[in-house]
Design an enzyme around this catalytic site. Sequence first.
Site, short mmCIF file in Angstrom:
data_model
loop_
_atom_site.label_atom_id
_atom_site.label_comp_id
_atom_site.label_asym_id
_atom_site.label_seq_id
_atom_site.Cartn_x
_atom_site.Cartn_y
_atom_site.Cartn_z
N ASP A 199 4.33 7.88 1.38
CA ASP A 199 2.62 7.48 1.24
C ASP A 199 2.66 9.07 0.88
O ASP A 199 3.26 10.01 0.89
CB ASP A 199 1.57 7.40 2.09
CG ASP A 199 -0.15 7.39 1.59
OD1 ASP A 199 0.13 7.52 -0.08
OD2 ASP A 199 -0.65 6.93 2.15
N HIS A 344 -1.84 -2.07 -4.32
CA HIS A 344 -2.45 -1.35 -3.93
C HIS A 344 -2.38 -0.63 -4.78
O HIS A 344 -3.65 -0.16 -5.69
CB HIS A 344 -2.07 -0.74 -2.73
CG HIS A 344 -3.05 0.13 -2.45
ND1 HIS A 344 -3.90 -0.11 -2.01
CD2 HIS A 344 -2.63 1.41 -1.98
CE1 HIS A 344 -4.34 1.05 -0.84
NE2 HIS A 344 -3.54 2.00 -1.27
C1 HEM Z 1 -1.87 5.02 -2.63
C2 HEM Z 1 -0.85 3.00 2.15
C3 HEM Z 1 -5.59 2.77 1.47
C4 HEM Z 1 -6.33 5.20 -2.30
C5 HEM Z 1 -0.81 4.79 -1.47
C6 HEM Z 1 0.51 4.31 -1.06
C7 HEM Z 1 0.27 3.74 0.03
C8 HEM Z 1 -0.45 3.64 0.47
C9 HEM Z 1 1.87 2.94 0.44
C10 HEM Z 1 1.70 4.35 -2.33
C11 HEM Z 1 2.22 5.97 -2.54
C12 HEM Z 1 1.46 6.81 -4.04
O1 HEM Z 1 0.73 6.24 -4.61
O2 HEM Z 1 1.32 7.76 -2.97
C13 HEM Z 1 -2.28 2.58 1.91
C14 HEM Z 1 -2.36 2.15 3.52
C15 HEM Z 1 -3.91 2.23 3.44
C16 HEM Z 1 -4.47 2.84 2.19
C17 HEM Z 1 -2.16 1.45 4.26
C18 HEM Z 1 -5.00 0.85 4.44
C19 HEM Z 1 -4.10 1.61 5.74
C20 HEM Z 1 -6.67 3.63 0.41
C21 HEM Z 1 -7.92 3.41 0.03
C22 HEM Z 1 -7.90 3.81 -0.93
C23 HEM Z 1 -7.03 3.83 -1.04
C24 HEM Z 1 -9.45 3.73 1.78
C25 HEM Z 1 -9.67 4.28 -1.77
C26 HEM Z 1 -9.88 3.54 -1.78
C27 HEM Z 1 -4.78 5.36 -3.09
C28 HEM Z 1 -4.16 6.11 -4.38
C29 HEM Z 1 -3.08 5.54 -4.08
C30 HEM Z 1 -2.58 5.26 -3.06
C31 HEM Z 1 -5.61 6.62 -4.80
C32 HEM Z 1 -2.05 6.52 -5.78
C33 HEM Z 1 -2.04 5.31 -6.29
C34 HEM Z 1 -0.99 6.23 -7.18
O3 HEM Z 1 -2.31 7.14 -8.66
O4 HEM Z 1 -0.96 4.95 -8.69
N1 HEM Z 1 -1.72 3.94 -0.39
N2 HEM Z 1 -3.23 3.35 1.20
N3 HEM Z 1 -5.37 4.31 -0.39
N4 HEM Z 1 -4.06 4.96 -2.17
FE1 HEM Z 1 -3.64 3.44 -0.67
#
Ligand code: HEM
Length: 492
Positions: A199, A344
């Site tokens: 992440d 996601h």
């Molecule tokens: C990206 C996991 C909750 C917004 C990611 C990534 C993972 C991840 C593995 C990919 C790593 C990266 O691109 O930096 C999770 C898990 C969550 C969670 C397990 C809950 C337990 C959230 C929530 C939000 C969010 C609540 C917003 C409402 C984002 C955003 C990215 C991201 C904006 C970057 C996407 C990009 O720029 O390509 N998340 N996340 N995440 N997550 Fe989450």
Amino acid sequence: STPAPLDLNNVQGDILAGLPKKTQTYFFFLIDESRVQAFRRQLATLIPLITTTAQVFSHHEKISQNKKDAVGRGVSPSLLKISGVNIVFSQKGLVKMGINDNIGDDVFRKGMLADAPTLGDPGTATSDSPDWVPAFKQGVDGMILVSGESHQTVAETLAEIERIFFVGAHCATIHEALRIVGDVRPGKEKGHEHFGFLDGISQPAVRGVNATNNPGQEFVRQGITLLGREGDDKFNAAFVDQGPNTRPSWALDGSFLAFRYLFQLVPEFQTFLKRNPIAGLAPDLGSELLGARFVGRWMSGAPVDIAPTHDDPALGKDASRNNNFRYAFPDDSKTQDRCPFAAHTRKTNPRADIEDLNATTANANEKHRIFRRGVQFGPEVTAAEAASGKTVHGRGLLFAAYQSNIHFGFQFLQNNWSNTANFPPKTGPTGAAVISGLDPLIGQNAAGARSMIGANPQSQSTSLTLPTWVVPKGGEYFFSPSIPALKATFAL
Ligand code: HEM
């Protein structure tokens, strides 16, 4: 008058740089109603302990110098003692302190509990946030974030802070509402969230703050995260205290923090992957691919948009390549051959999916970018949990994200994108609308029914019913004031 150019000594360190994350304690507090003035006087004593963005950047330099020196001497680098402190306040806390100006963000002013139905928290259709822990249901006034390279350092810093506010239990000015300890996961899981995926890879770069960006990493204007700077939708060149679309002057260089206490059902998630491998592949690869298509990245961080069939660990850790994709390969906008529309990362940063819809805007995505600073909490999955496929010990993500506008930032990503079945708006190869379903990680609704399409690249219109794996147990919207505001407006 127009604000002076940004000075990184004025901005709290977690906002633009991120406090050190090895271990972090989130100390949520209530201000004693009868001791508000004393609290504000003690706050003046805390301010010198607060870590600024300038200090975090200089820590980063020291750490990389320390590593270089150690490599030069052929030894392993010593662990530098590092701690960080930030303080933030909820609307309830501001009011308690007598700071009643309208900060210009209605979502912040109402607080997260009132927002839980909009965020789709399960159960909110029939009752009042049933999963939330009492501290967040009752509401907190503020939070002190203490971070460091070891539990020992954090404990020492917390003791110093307690000496400021708890001068004898009988005359403490604040009370502990909840204390949550977050820890980066051990060993090779470092940097990976509890489901197993790397992440914190994709973060925006900030104009005038970050000198360079990695390929595919976009620059945003300072006002996307800092209030009163260019790009803040309430930005007004005159920056006066009254009138529409303005903020009080003390809001300059502050930022809103959306904090969510997210529990992850890890054994249940792993069991689902194991039982539903994508057919036609070796079972392990089929399960791994399903997980990667849920997230948009393989466990190593490699984006499925670049590596659609196999993980590529070298790509996952290569900052010059791991963000360089836009869901814009010729087939990407209409098919899910590489990445499901609902994945996601695609839901929460749709890149070309929405930029192309708004071809006249340079970057329609900019105002929706957030700065993610979360950390993991809870133990590793035990052998008994893995064997039974059932969570026994609470674990998950202390989700923390900064932005200048909560509606366009966190709330929009959760409500309008992850929870919205027909986002991104897509048409398939025949021109018919494609309803992608919910973000398989965090998409939710009050009724609790979840599904997506496109999980299986061989059968892209098949709907997959998804159990719930992420359970929000509370949170709050906070304001992180600038150092000058803390000195002049918050402290006495
Ligand atoms: C990206 C996991 C909750 C917004 C990611 C990534 C993972 C991840 C593995 C990919 C790593 C990266 O691109 O930096 C999770 C898990 C969550 C969670 C397990 C809950 C337990 C959230 C929530 C939000 C969010 C609540 C917003 C409402 C984002 C955003 C990215 C991201 C904006 C970057 C996407 C990009 O720029 O390509 N998340 N996340 N995440 N997550 Fe989450």
